[in-house]
Design an enzyme around this catalytic site. Structure first.
Site, PDB file in Angstrom:
ATOM      1  N   LYS A 139       0.844  -1.185   0.000  1.00  0.00           N
ATOM      2  CA  LYS A 139       0.000   0.000   0.000  1.00  0.00           C
ATOM      3  C   LYS A 139       0.886   1.243   0.000  1.00  0.00           C
ATOM      4  O   LYS A 139       1.851   1.318   0.751  1.00  0.00           O
ATOM      5  CB  LYS A 139      -0.913  -0.008   1.227  1.00  0.00           C
ATOM      6  CG  LYS A 139      -1.982   1.071   1.207  1.00  0.00           C
ATOM      7  CD  LYS A 139      -3.020   0.845   2.291  1.00  0.00           C
ATOM      8  CE  LYS A 139      -4.106   1.884   2.229  1.00  0.00           C
ATOM      9  NZ  LYS A 139      -5.183   1.632   3.206  1.00  0.00           N
TER      10      LYS A 139
ATOM     11  N   ARG B 291     -24.687  -2.277   8.518  1.00  0.00           N
ATOM     12  CA  ARG B 291     -24.334  -3.640   8.136  1.00  0.00           C
ATOM     13  C   ARG B 291     -24.604  -4.632   9.264  1.00  0.00           C
ATOM     14  O   ARG B 291     -24.518  -5.839   9.064  1.00  0.00           O
ATOM     15  CB  ARG B 291     -22.858  -3.689   7.740  1.00  0.00           C
ATOM     16  CG  ARG B 291     -22.539  -2.839   6.513  1.00  0.00           C
ATOM     17  CD  ARG B 291     -21.075  -2.443   6.433  1.00  0.00           C
ATOM     18  NE  ARG B 291     -20.197  -3.572   6.230  1.00  0.00           N
ATOM     19  CZ  ARG B 291     -19.760  -3.991   5.041  1.00  0.00           C
ATOM     20  NH1 ARG B 291     -20.152  -3.377   3.946  1.00  0.00           N
ATOM     21  NH2 ARG B 291     -18.940  -5.006   4.949  1.00  0.00           N
TER      22      ARG B 291
ATOM     23  N   GLU C 290     -18.587  -5.887  11.173  1.00  0.00           N
ATOM     24  CA  GLU C 290     -19.502  -5.124  12.030  1.00  0.00           C
ATOM     25  C   GLU C 290     -20.507  -6.017  12.749  1.00  0.00           C
ATOM     26  O   GLU C 290     -20.840  -5.771  13.917  1.00  0.00           O
ATOM     27  CB  GLU C 290     -20.238  -4.073  11.190  1.00  0.00           C
ATOM     28  CG  GLU C 290     -19.352  -2.977  10.633  1.00  0.00           C
ATOM     29  CD  GLU C 290     -18.653  -3.339   9.333  1.00  0.00           C
ATOM     30  OE1 GLU C 290     -17.865  -2.511   8.829  1.00  0.00           O
ATOM     31  OE2 GLU C 290     -18.891  -4.462   8.814  1.00  0.00           O
TER      32      GLU C 290
END
Length: 591
Positions: free
Chosen positions: A248, A364, A336
């Site tokens: 990244k 969610r 979640e």
């Protein structure tokens, strides 16, 4: 010397005309283009830099848009947008009226599926693949690009489980960079780390066990190798997975070394990579930091306090507690649903549990909120970060539905702290013991109080507060949006100001009905104001109360109407939906 190859590309068809040995030059140009734009316009940086080679390879090998690319966690897709006809307008990224920061179906035929959150790509691509099979489109390719730790989410596993028993032309590209916004966590991350370290899959390969044809791991920055593997996999039948190792922030030293900060770094120097200097010491703290520092303060004297977040320890500032009390603060990854029920389980055993979730992400876990928490009256303390309009991240990230979707659930408390002191005090109040779960919502914003670390005071549950008395009309607010109301009133003439009252209800549930009776017995004009959807929120509750008690005052509800607000600054969007200071002032002039 670069060859300006990027400027020759208006679509992937142009890309495919470039000789393969020239593509590394294009990759360098694409990286520099992304860096230069994000440095001045802001946005998500590290994720897109990490997939430059992969993005080029995908559009080079596959016949997009006929072949379907589905991106997971959409902030990987800047390079994709630039290569698919949006280079000239990319400078409008995330700005009002400009292109979205995420794939968006009505923006381009190359954006096959809208995504701002995570772990949806495999499900969507599998649905597309089965649709192609039913239609007899045997040559069509379907590729899910899964990255930034989203493979560990429950929905991704559900899709993998289904994909493994289908005979579909589905390719899952696992962009393994070991980090989402914060470093990845969990057993799957450890497994993938072992695979990378060993250089080959173990005998009990988890993906092969799910009946996927596994390839990898390979270097995701070796463009020729990635292209070669993608070409080979085009001719492999059935569901398959290509495991790429990427970094990244690739191509910008600071972004590689500080991946958390450079996920979305704000403005920075494109030449040096250094962040623009900020003097935050003289500013009031962000609501997020008030939460993070207050939970540490409370946990210091109460060993029963637990903190939980699904993959957002830095953004939510739970990182403060993770550093101080690592055994009592948990990042459960992009999960979640698990976070909510995990919190409930802890709370049943006598712990005081703070579960910090962005408002848009709590959607969610709605079933878990209802069945695993509220139905059982388990007093979890939910801190809903990024509530209300969040700005440039747009429709997928606005936290505008929480008031409405929570308001209809029994056995809960909903509180919106007006400022940092109230956030601090409601956290203290919740720790003293509540019989019901509480949902504390606050915006992505700074407060207005510098000396916020005051002695704790307990807040009376369900108690509203009069901010200003009036004679003819009153604005009924909820939490931080009251600052817009008070500012709008202050812009009126002195005589007009005296006629307008302002009340902060603070609690949407339970409503302070005593206060509402006083309001409707005093005022003929009532305006409700909320940073959330009008349908189902404060306005709906006040109108229902008035109807139930036969009050005849004129009521007007200000808030977000039946729309998904797009991307832009918070001030721009508030003005568009009619809850900015200026729009409230204009409304008051009509009273």
């Amino acid at each position: 010397m670069l060859e300006n190859l990027l400027n020759t590309i208006r679509s992937p068809e142009d890309l495919r005309e470039i000789p393969e040995d020239k593509l590394p030059i294009l990759a360098q140009e694409l990286r520099e283009f992304i860096i230069n734009i994000v440095a001045t316009k802001e946005g998500h940086l590290g994720a897109s830099l990490g997939v430059v080679e992969l993005t080029i390879a995908l559009h080079y090998v596959f016949d997009t848009p006929k072949d379907l690319l589905v991106w997971d966690v959409g902030h990987q897709a800047y390079g994709h947008k630039i290569l698919t006809g949006r280079q000239e307008i990319f400078h409008t990224n995330r700005q009002l009226g400009g292109i979205s920061g995420f794939p968006k179906r009505d923006e381009s035929e190359f954006d096959t599926f809208g995504v701002g959150h995570s772990s949806t790509a495999i499900s969507a691509a599998l649905g597309m693949a089965i649709a192609s099979k039913l239609k007899g489109e045997t040559e069509k390719q379907h590729i899910a690009i899964v990255g930034d730790a989203s493979i560990a989410s429950g929905m991704a596993f559900e899709a993998l489980n289904h994909a493994g028993v289908t005979d579909t032309n589905l390719l899952i590209v696992l962009n393994d960079n070991a980090i989402g916004i914060d470093p990845s966590v969990g057993a799957l991350k450890n497994y993938l780390t072992k695979v990378k370290t060993n250089g080959e899959p173990t005998s009990d390969n988890i993906f092969e066990a799910l009946n996927l044809d596994y390839t990898g791991p390979i270097d995701g920055h070796d463009l020729n190798l990635v292209i070669s593997e993608l070409k080979r996999l085009k001719n492999v039948s059935g569901p398959k997975l290509l495991h790429l190792i990427t970094k990244k922030g690739k191509g910008l030293r600071q972004a590689e070394e500080n991946q958390v900060v450079y996920h979305a770094p704000g403005k920075f120097n494109a030449l040096t990579g250094d962040l623009n200097p900020k003097n935050e010491n003289a500013l009031p703290p962000k609501f997020q930091d008030v939460f993070g520092k207050t939970i540490v303060e409370l946990a210091t004297t109460n060993e029963k306090i637990i903190g939980i977040t699904p993959a957002m320890p830095t953004g939510s500032s739970l990182k403060f507690m993770m550093d101080e009390f690592p055994d009592r603060a948990f990042d459960v990854g992009i999960a979640e649903q698990h976070a909510v029920t995990f919190a409930a389980g802890l709370a049943t055993q006598g712990f005081t549990v703070f579960c910090n979730i962005y408002s848009t992400f709590l959607q969610r876990a709605y079933d878990q909120v209802i069945h695993d928490v509220c139905l059982q009256k388990i007093p979890v303390i939910f801190c809903l970060d990024r509530a209300g309009i969040v700005g440039e991240d747009g429709a997928t990230h606005h936290g505008i539905f929480d008031l409405a979707y929570l308001n209809c659930i029994p056995n809960l408390i909903i509180f919106a702290p007006r400022n940092a002191v109230e956030l601090r005090n409601i956290m203290y109040t919740a720790v003293q013991g509540l019989e019901l779960p509480i949902f504390i919502r606050y915006p992505r914003a700074r407060g207005s109080i510098l000396d916020w670390q005051r002695t704790f005071e307990k807040i009376e549950i369900g108690k509203a507060e009069i901010l200003k008395e009036g004679t003819e009309a009153v604005i009924i607010c909820l939490g931080p949006i009251s600052k817009n109301a008070l500012a709008a009133i202050s812009l009126l003439s002195t005589e007009k100001q005296q006629t307008i009252g302002c009340i902060d209800m603070r609690f949407l549930k339970p409503l302070d009905e005593t206060m509402l009776h006083k309001v409707f017995n005093k005022y003929n004009n009532v305006i409700t104001l909320e940073d959330g959807t009008v349908k189902g929120g404060l306005g709906t509750s006040v109108v229902s109360f008035a109807a139930a008690h036969n009050y005849t005052a004129k009521i007007e509800t200000l808030g977000i109407q039946d729309v998904f607000p797009e991307h832009g600054t918070v001030d721009e969007l508030m003005d568009m939906v009619g809850i900015s200071i200026e729009k409230i002032k204009q409304r008051l002039l009509k009273s």
